[in-house]
Scaffold this active site. Structure first.
Site, short mmCIF file in Angstrom:
data_model
loop_
_atom_site.label_atom_id
_atom_site.label_comp_id
_atom_site.label_asym_id
_atom_site.label_seq_id
_atom_site.Cartn_x
_atom_site.Cartn_y
_atom_site.Cartn_z
N ALA A 10 40.01 107.76 70.08
CA ALA A 10 39.44 106.89 71.11
C ALA A 10 38.75 105.67 70.52
O ALA A 10 38.21 104.85 71.26
CB ALA A 10 38.46 107.68 71.97
N GLY A 11 38.76 105.54 69.21
CA GLY A 11 38.18 104.36 68.57
C GLY A 11 39.19 103.23 68.56
O GLY A 11 40.35 103.39 68.90
N GLY A 12 38.75 102.07 68.17
CA GLY A 12 39.65 100.93 68.09
C GLY A 12 39.88 100.28 69.43
O GLY A 12 39.43 100.75 70.48
N ASP A 67 38.77 114.93 63.38
CA ASP A 67 39.65 114.54 62.29
C ASP A 67 41.02 115.14 62.58
O ASP A 67 41.15 116.36 62.68
CB ASP A 67 39.09 115.07 60.96
CG ASP A 67 39.98 114.70 59.77
OD1 ASP A 67 41.07 114.14 59.97
OD2 ASP A 67 39.57 115.00 58.63
N LYS A 122 55.98 106.47 61.56
CA LYS A 122 56.08 106.69 63.01
C LYS A 122 57.30 107.53 63.37
O LYS A 122 57.24 108.38 64.26
CB LYS A 122 56.13 105.35 63.74
CG LYS A 122 54.87 104.50 63.58
CD LYS A 122 53.64 105.22 64.06
CE LYS A 122 52.38 104.38 63.88
NZ LYS A 122 51.16 105.11 64.28
#
Length: 312
Positions: free
Chosen positions: A23-25, A68, A172
C-alpha cells in the site's frame, strides 16, 4: 471462494474488508484512499515504516500492517478477515533497481502471497498487479503475420528477456506465471491487471519498465496509464463478478513523434538528444498500434467510478 457470493460497496451491502499490498508508493496509497471512499474497510500492508506512520490514522476504516512479501507469516496476519486482496510487488528499499536476481525475489513473493491467500478462508478474490512487460516481449523469429497484434493471450518470451537483459519483463512474467500456477492449483479466484507504464509524478528515466523503450515504440506496443485509470481498473475487475483472466491496462499508446518527445522531455528535461534515432523533433510520424486493451475497455463500460453514498 465464489466471487458472486460477495456483495460490494456501491450496492446496498455493508462494508467489505480488503487488503492492499504493497500500500506504499503512488499507486498503492491512491488505491487505498479510493477504496476507503467507496466504503471498504482496508488493511494497508506496507513494507516501509516511514510510509506506515504517514498513513496511520487516516480513517477509522483503515488498519495499517507492516508486511514483508518474503515473510509468509506477516502476509497471513495482514489478510486475516479480508474478502479480497489487491497485490502489487514493491522492490525493497535496499534493492530498488531491477537486475537478474529481482526475478527470483519477485517469484518468491508471489508464491508467498498466493499461498497465504489459499490458507485464508475468507479470501474470495485476488487482483494481482502485473505489467504489460509480461505480455509484449516476443522473439521476432517466433512471430507470424497473423499474430503481430499483442493482447492478454500473449506472454513475454523468457529467453528473449534474459538475452537482452529485460529484467523487468523477466521478473513480471515469471512472477505472474507463478501466481497463476498456484492460484489454479489451490483454487484461488484471481484476476491480473497487466499495466502499462504508470505516469506518476516520480517517474524518471531509470524506471526499469523503460529498458527497451525504443523497441517498444517501434513495435507499436509502448503503452502508458494514468493513476486514476489504473486505480479504477483494479476496482472494476474486483467488483465485477464476470471479470476473468488477464487484462491489459493502458489508456494511451506512445506511437507518434509528438507523444514520444513529450514523454522524453518529462523524463529528461530539457535534453532531447537522448531520443531514439528514429524520433526527430518536428517530424510527423505515426507507428501502427499493435497492442489491444479491448477486453478491459469492454468490462469498464458500465463501471461507476463515482464515490457511492453509503447508508449509515
Amino acid at each position: 471462494m465464489a466471487p458472486a457470493a460477495v456483495e460490494f460497496p456501491g450496492s446496498s451491502s455493508s462494508c467489505k474488508r480488503v487488503c492492499v499490498m504493497d500500500a506504499g508508493g503512488c499507486f498503492g496509497s491512491a488505491l487505498v484512499h479510493r477504496l476507503l471512499q467507496r466504503g471498504y474497510i482496508v488493511h494497508a500492508a506496507i513494507s516501509s515504516h516511514v510510509e506506515m506512520q504517514s498513513m496511520a490514522g487516516d480513517s477509522k476504516n483503515l488498519r495499517v500492517f507492516h508486511t514483508d512479501p518474503l515473510d509468509y507469516h506477516s502476509i497471513v496476519e495482514a489478510l486475516e478477515g479480508c474478502y479480497g486482496l489487491f497485490y502489487s510487488f514493491q522492490p525493497p528499499s535496499d534493492h530498488p533497481s531491477y537486475d537478474e536476481s529481482m526475478a527470483e525475489m519477485e517469484v518468491r513473493a508471489a508464491h508467498n502471497v498466493l499461498e497465504a491467500c489459499a490458507q485464508t478462508d475468507t479470501i474470495d478474490k485476488v487482483v494481482f498487479t502485473s505489467s504489460a512487460t509480461a505480455v509484449l516481449w516476443r522473439d521476432p523469429s517466433d512471430s507470424t503475420p497473423s499474430s503481430q497484434d499483442v493482447d492478454e493471450r500473449d506472454w513475454s518470451n523468457v529467453n528473449f528477456c534474459k538475452k537482452f537483459k529485460l529484467w523487468h519483463g523477466l521478473s513480471k512474467t515469471l512472477a505472474e506465471k507463478t501466481a497463476w500456477a498456484l492460484a489454479m492449483d489451490r483454487g484461488v479466484s484471481m484476476v491480473t491487471v497487466n499495466a502499462g507504464l504508470l505516469l506518476s509524478p516520480d517517474l524518471t528515466i531509470t524506471h526499469p519498465y523503460l529498458k527497451g523503450a525504443a523497441e517498444m515504440y517501434e513495435d507499436g506496443v509502448f503503452v502508458t496509464v494514468d493513476l486514476k485509470f489504473l486505480v479504477d481498473s483494479h476496482i472494476c475487475v474486483f467488483e465485477d463478478v464476470s471479470a476473468y483472466g488477464r487484462y491489459l491496462c493502458f489508456n494511451h499508446v506512445v506511437n507518434c513523434n509528438e507523444d514520444a518527445v513529450k514523454l522524453a522531455q518529462i523524463l529528461l528535461p530539457p535534453d532531447v538528444s537522448s531520443l531514439p534515432p528514429s524520433i526527430t523533433v518536428g517530424e510527423s510520424r505515426m507507428v501502427p498500434q499493435r497492442i489491444s486493451n479491448k477486453k478491459l475497455n469492454k468490462l469498464m463500460v458500465n463501471f461507476d467510478s463515482q464515490v457511492p453514498t453509503l447508508s449509515s
